[in-house]
Design an enzyme around this catalytic site. Sequence first.
Site, PDB file in Angstrom:
ATOM      1  CG  PHE A 282      12.070  24.608  42.854  1.00  0.00           C
ATOM      2  CD1 PHE A 282      11.876  25.065  40.817  1.00  0.00           C
ATOM      3  CD2 PHE A 282      11.722  24.545  43.106  1.00  0.00           C
ATOM      4  CE1 PHE A 282      12.939  23.975  40.704  1.00  0.00           C
ATOM      5  CE2 PHE A 282      12.053  22.991  43.014  1.00  0.00           C
ATOM      6  CZ  PHE A 282      12.069  22.758  41.864  1.00  0.00           C
TER       7      PHE A 282
ATOM      8  NE  ARG B 137      24.774  23.065  37.481  1.00  0.00           N
ATOM      9  CZ  ARG B 137      23.658  22.503  37.134  1.00  0.00           C
ATOM     10  NH1 ARG B 137      24.348  20.643  38.275  1.00  0.00           N
ATOM     11  NH2 ARG B 137      23.034  22.085  36.293  1.00  0.00           N
TER      12      ARG B 137
ATOM     13  CG  HIS C 251      18.425  20.936  31.807  1.00  0.00           C
ATOM     14  ND1 HIS C 251      17.932  20.327  32.842  1.00  0.00           N
ATOM     15  CD2 HIS C 251      18.725  19.209  30.874  1.00  0.00           C
ATOM     16  CE1 HIS C 251      17.329  19.130  32.441  1.00  0.00           C
ATOM     17  NE2 HIS C 251      17.622  18.173  31.858  1.00  0.00           N
TER      18      HIS C 251
END
Length: 137
Positions: A57, A102, A115
């Site tokens: 990724f 989130r 993050h």
Amino acid sequence: MEQTLSIIKPDAVAKNVVGKILDRFESAGLKIAATKKLQLSQADAEAFYAVHAARPFFKDLVEFMISGPVVVSVLEGENAMAKNRELMGATNPKEAAAGTIRADFADSIDANAVHGSDSLENAKNEIAFFFAQREIC
């Protein structure tokens, strides 16, 4: 006092929810010791996420992180790292607890709004990546 790094990612910046996210940190008792908005270069993103360079990724992560501005902050307080990770919720927003950043603001496991440092050692390195000591107060 414990410190940790937070990045509000391009998806959340584009949604204009930066203030709402920063308010969550302060409401949880964390102090914003430093913050700035910036546009990461490809080299910046590759260096910051170098630990993931071999992962499948990595390329998509770098492209996403340079797709728009980010807001980086140093959060300070008792158990700052754990508190921030609790506020963020699970990496996959579909698995994140209701009321977490989130769950409320992220669209996908890739565009997951924020993050946060995952260890105190990483927090120290990540903070130094973005901030000079004199910028943190």
